[in-house]
Write a protein that holds these residues in place. Structure first.
Motif, PDB file in Angstrom:
ATOM      1  N   VAL A  38       0.788  -1.409   0.581  1.00 21.66           N
ATOM      2  CA  VAL A  38      -0.170  -0.123   0.127  1.00 21.66           C
ATOM      3  C   VAL A  38       0.817   1.517   0.057  1.00 21.66           C
ATOM      4  CG1 VAL A  38      -1.817   1.196   1.337  1.00 21.66           C
ATOM      5  CG2 VAL A  38      -1.625  -1.184   0.469  1.00 21.66           C
ATOM      6  N   ASP A  39       0.657   1.735  -0.878  1.00 20.55           N
ATOM      7  CA  ASP A  39       1.369   3.762  -1.606  1.00 20.55           C
ATOM      8  C   ASP A  39       0.992   4.183  -0.058  1.00 20.55           C
ATOM      9  OD1 ASP A  39       2.586   5.764  -1.504  1.00 20.55           O
ATOM     10  OD2 ASP A  39       1.610   5.407  -4.064  1.00 20.55           O
ATOM     11  N   PHE A  40       1.692   4.575   1.266  1.00 25.12           N
ATOM     12  CA  PHE A  40       0.977   5.058   2.315  1.00 25.12           C
ATOM     13  C   PHE A  40       1.933   6.810   1.788  1.00 25.12           C
ATOM     14  CE2 PHE A  40       0.419   2.719   6.861  1.00 25.12           C
ATOM     15  CZ  PHE A  40       0.093   1.871   5.982  1.00 25.12           C
ATOM     16  N   ALA A  41       2.978   7.035   1.033  1.00 22.04           N
ATOM     17  CA  ALA A  41       3.001   8.498   0.828  1.00 22.04           C
ATOM     18  C   ALA A  41       1.654   9.213   0.267  1.00 22.04           C
ATOM     19  CB  ALA A  41       4.289   8.322   0.118  1.00 22.04           C
ATOM     20  N   ALA A  42       0.824   8.471  -0.837  1.00 22.22           N
ATOM     21  CA  ALA A  42       0.631   9.414  -1.937  1.00 22.22           C
ATOM     22  C   ALA A  42      -0.995   9.511  -0.859  1.00 22.22           C
ATOM     23  CB  ALA A  42      -0.044   8.261  -2.765  1.00 22.22           C
ATOM     24  N   ALA A  43      -1.292   8.829   0.128  1.00 21.08           N
ATOM     25  CA  ALA A  43      -2.726   8.820   1.050  1.00 21.08           C
ATOM     26  C   ALA A  43      -2.107   9.703   2.955  1.00 21.08           C
ATOM     27  CB  ALA A  43      -3.125   7.574   1.261  1.00 21.08           C
ATOM     28  N   GLY A  44      -0.920  10.267   2.639  1.00 18.99           N
ATOM     29  CA  GLY A  44      -0.389  10.623   3.677  1.00 18.99           C
ATOM     30  C   GLY A  44      -1.160   9.840   4.513  1.00 18.99           C
ATOM     31  N   LYS A  45      -0.128   8.535   4.950  1.00 19.82           N
ATOM     32  CA  LYS A  45      -0.568   7.521   6.311  1.00 19.82           C
ATOM     33  C   LYS A  45       0.732   7.362   6.609  1.00 19.82           C
ATOM     34  CE  LYS A  45      -4.017   5.569   4.670  1.00 19.82           C
ATOM     35  NZ  LYS A  45      -5.303   5.338   5.335  1.00 19.82           N
ATOM     36  N   THR A  46       0.438   6.618   8.102  1.00 19.60           N
ATOM     37  CA  THR A  46       2.533   6.936   8.984  1.00 19.60           C
ATOM     38  C   THR A  46       2.235   5.070   8.995  1.00 19.60           C
ATOM     39  OG1 THR A  46       1.332   6.997  10.650  1.00 19.60           O
ATOM     40  CG2 THR A  46       1.838   9.048   9.961  1.00 19.60           C
ATOM     41  N   ILE A  47       3.387   4.922   9.089  1.00 15.35           N
ATOM     42  CA  ILE A  47       3.933   3.240   9.547  1.00 15.35           C
ATOM     43  C   ILE A  47       2.876   2.990  10.672  1.00 15.35           C
ATOM     44  CG2 ILE A  47       5.251   0.985   9.530  1.00 15.35           C
ATOM     45  CD1 ILE A  47       4.462   2.057   6.709  1.00 15.35           C
ATOM     46  N   GLY A  48       2.202   1.995  11.450  1.00 18.49           N
ATOM     47  CA  GLY A  48       1.849   1.735  12.191  1.00 18.49           C
ATOM     48  C   GLY A  48       1.995   0.397  13.263  1.00 18.49           C
ATOM     49  N   LYS A  49       1.854   0.623  14.138  1.00 20.62           N
ATOM     50  CA  LYS A  49       1.710  -1.149  14.819  1.00 20.62           C
ATOM     51  C   LYS A  49       0.577  -1.828  14.781  1.00 20.62           C
ATOM     52  CE  LYS A  49       4.656   1.827  18.010  1.00 20.62           C
ATOM     53  NZ  LYS A  49       5.493   2.030  19.415  1.00 20.62           N
ATOM     54  N   PRO A  50       0.742  -3.204  15.179  1.00 18.76           N
ATOM     55  CA  PRO A  50      -0.348  -4.115  14.945  1.00 18.76           C
ATOM     56  C   PRO A  50      -1.178  -4.868  16.661  1.00 18.76           C
ATOM     57  CG  PRO A  50       1.260  -5.523  14.391  1.00 18.76           C
ATOM     58  CD  PRO A  50       1.922  -3.449  14.952  1.00 18.76           C
ATOM     59  N   GLY A  51      -2.519  -4.289  16.811  1.00 22.82           N
ATOM     60  CA  GLY A  51      -2.795  -4.488  17.628  1.00 22.82           C
ATOM     61  C   GLY A  51      -4.792  -4.186  17.993  1.00 22.82           C
ATOM     62  N   GLY A  52      -5.036  -4.377  18.994  1.00 19.12           N
ATOM     63  CA  GLY A  52      -6.157  -3.425  19.354  1.00 19.12           C
ATOM     64  C   GLY A  52      -7.244  -3.740  18.594  1.00 19.12           C
ATOM     65  N   THR A  53      -9.269  -3.631  18.929  1.00 17.35           N
ATOM     66  CA  THR A  53      -9.865  -3.736  19.309  1.00 17.35           C
ATOM     67  C   THR A  53     -10.654  -2.454  18.967  1.00 17.35           C
ATOM     68  OG1 THR A  53      -9.592  -5.710  20.508  1.00 17.35           O
ATOM     69  CG2 THR A  53     -11.799  -4.841  19.980  1.00 17.35           C
TER      70      THR A  53
END
Length: 617
Positions: A38-53
């Motif tokens: 997935v192209d995070f840069a084009a969508a302005g997204k940040t690298i994340g961390k797995p987990g959570g509900t």
């Protein structure tokens, strides 16, 4: 849309990148050998961390299908520029707008770990779509081009080809819809319910156990790719259902074989679990204000915005306003197929429709109902569409009661009743009922303002709410003279998107249901359009279907849009009404500003919730 004679790779040429990609997902997770990066840069997204509900609120048990909408895993899907790009597919070859060759990802698996291959396409086409017990009237009409079914070829384990003798511009968009056309199914799972493959004794036992009518009904209960109500049905979506309806709480867990990864090689989705709590629709705003959800848009309306903003400190949520993309947030539909002959003739007189439109003070509606944040005008394309021109929205949609009265006089509606109402040609006072589906007070509140405006013209309206099914049926039968509903579903089309909404092609179109039914049934039911302008719109739509290039399709759109606005087939009231989206403050990669629309966009789906993550720092 894919251009003819081109090969289209996935977002960032996943096959090339995957060769040097080091996956950091847990050992149990296994994306394809050639994942979609997935192209995070084009969508302005940040690298994340797995987990959570992630907790969300829904209004009905059947809303499990929203996970298919929000997950938005499609063979091809729209990106945020509304361009079609491969998603589940590795790439697609398109030739002459009529030959479509699909290339699957090597090593892609269903959520149960079984391979996803061309056999899943073959099974759907040969054993489901062309099985009379499952599809009594044959394959879906969406796949028929001028009476011709596609030629479906299974070229090898990872390659499938669909072809027609004429262009089919609907094919790829149908696969990208919020409610997509599924042309594949998990064959390895469903064969146990199919009479061609199942052991007869075992199949009979399952039919008896589930009290199904026959094997076809049993298969139909198990194969709900969109309904998403069978936790045993393997999926390609980012999350999979763990419990079946009926229930008041549905839990979805991450698909360990999902095909997307982030730029660092982490498999998506980030979030481990999504929970849908089923509550009364009327309680969704209150529970959102109390912080009982992490991400909410369904069940929220603009009128809730002030309350939600005031609740932010205690709820832990931030409420954003996203643009909407319907041609109109609300529009009034004169029924050109009404049973009442006198009213029907008036509705078919364009001067009458124009007068009604000119007689509405849209600025007052905007200020009083939407704090001036909306935009008045016709039910047509929005400024965000590359097809937009200001005159499409403004033509016959400015407030001009003097011109409206002049048009009514020109028609011959000059006689008045003692209380000032204009008289119909048969002598009846001009009183009519505008019907609503009764689902929200907003429509009735807006009609109160319209009532004042039209009364000044000598026309009296009354509002009648009803249940949605009755509302639709009365319009179809012609009992309803006029209705209020939302505007065009897609107000931000490109030239390669279908102009079907602008022509009488569907019974659900409230201004001409019988004309739409006639088109849908190929003349077996309904009535043929009998006005030159409506016939012209159908003719242009037919030309668009046969066009072989974006340039040709653009020219046809440029002919459709001014004709539709000039004829005022629906009376747009207000558009660009903002949609509240409440987001947990720690939830990342949810856009602050975006476009909220069902088609195209799948509401949240186009922004890929599989990339959302909780920042607990």
């Amino acid at each position: 849309m894919f251009e003819p004679s081109t090969t289209l790779p996935s977002g960032i040429l996943a096959a090339v990148l995957a060769a040097s990609l080091t996956l950091t997902s847990p050992a149990s997770a296994a994306p394809p050998d050639e994942p979609l990066v997935v192209d995070f840069a084009a969508a302005g997204k940040t690298i994340g961390k797995p987990g959570g509900t992630l907790d969300m609120l829904v209004g009905r048990p059947r809303d499990t299908r929203l996970m298919v909408v929000y997950g938005y895993a499609r063979l091809v899907g729209y990106d945020q520029n509304l361009e079609l790009v491969p998603d589940i597919l590795k790439d697609v070859d398109v030739e002459d707008g009529r030959i479509f060759t699909f290339h699957l990802r090597k090593g892609h698996k269903w959520s149960d770990g079984e391979p996803f291959t061309s056999e899943d396409f073959r099974y759907w086409w040969e054993d489901v779509a062309n099985n009379e017990a499952l599809f009594p009237v044959g394959p879906p009409a969406d796949l028929i081009v001028d009476g011709e079914l596609p030629k479906v070829e299974i070229l090898d384990e990872l390659t499938v080809r669909y072809s027609w003798s004429k262009p089919n511009p609907f094919f790829l968009p149908l696969l990208a819809q919020a409610t997509p056309l599924f042309i594949y199914m998990p064959a390895h799972y469903l064969k146990q319910f199919h009479e061609r493959y199942a052991d007869p004794d075992e199949l009979a036992a399952m039919i008896a156990k589930t009290q199904a009518r026959d094997w076809a009904q049993l298969h139909g209960r198990k194969d709900g790719m969109y309904d998403f109500d069978n936790p045993d049905l393997p999926t390609l979506q980012p999350w999979m259902l763990t419990n079946a309806p009926p229930a008041t709480r549905f839990v979805f867990v991450r698909n360990p074989y999902f095909h997307r990864v982030d730029p660092d090689g982490q498999q998506l989705p980030y979030i481990d679990k999504v929970v849908f709590d089923v509550v009364d629709d009327q309680l969704i705003p209150v529970k959102t204000g109390a912080g009982e959800t992490d991400l909410q848009s369904r069940g929220l309306f603009f009128k809730h915005y002030t309350f939600l903003k005031e609740s932010e400190q205690r709820s832990g949520l931030q409420t954003h306003l996203w643009n909407t993309a319907q041609g109109a947030h609300l529009a009034i539909y004169p029924n050109l197929n009404a049973q009442d002959e006198v009213w029907r003739e008036l509705f078919r007189d364009v001067r009458f429709r124009r007068a009604l439109s000119l007689g509405i003070n849209r600025d007052e509606i905007n200020q009083m109902m939407f704090y001036g944040l909306g935009a008045g005008g016709n039910n047509t394309v929005l400024p965000q569409s590359p097809l937009y021109k200001p005159e499409y929205r403004e033509h016959w949609a400015t407030y001009d009661p003097e011109q409206a009265n002049a048009l009514l006089d020109e028609i011959g509606l000059t006689e008045r009743s003692p209380d000032g109402l204009r008289l119909l040609p048969d002598g009846r006072p001009m009183e009519l009922v505008v019907e609503t589906a009764g689902e929200d007070s907003e429509q009735s509140d807006v009609l109160e303002l319209v009532e004042e405006d039209w009364l000044a013209l000598g026309i009296q309206i009354h509002t009648r709410p009803s249940q949605r099914e009755l509302f639709r049926n009365r319009i179809f039968s012609g009992e309803t003279l006029m209705s209020i509903w939302y505007g065009l579903e897609n107000g931000i089309p490109t030239a390669d998107m279908s102009p079907q909404e602008f022509a009488p092609t569907n019974q659900q179109q409230l201004q001409w249901p019988k004309w739409g039914q006639y088109y849908e049934t190929k003349g077996q039911a309904g009535e043929a359009p009998d006005t030159p302008e409506a016939k012209k719109l159908l003719e242009l739509f037919g030309e668009w279907r046969q066009a072989r290039s974006t340039e040709e399709r653009r020219k046809i759109w440029d002919a459709i849009l001014p004709l539709y606005s000039d004829q005022v087939y629906s009376i747009g009231l207000i558009s660009s009404v903002m949609q509240p989206v409440a987001v947990r403050k720690s939830l990342r990669n949810v856009p602050d500003e975006a476009v909220y629309n069902w088609e195209p966009g799948a509401q949240l789906g186009i922004y890929h919730p599989d990339t959302f993550w909780f920042d607990n720092s």
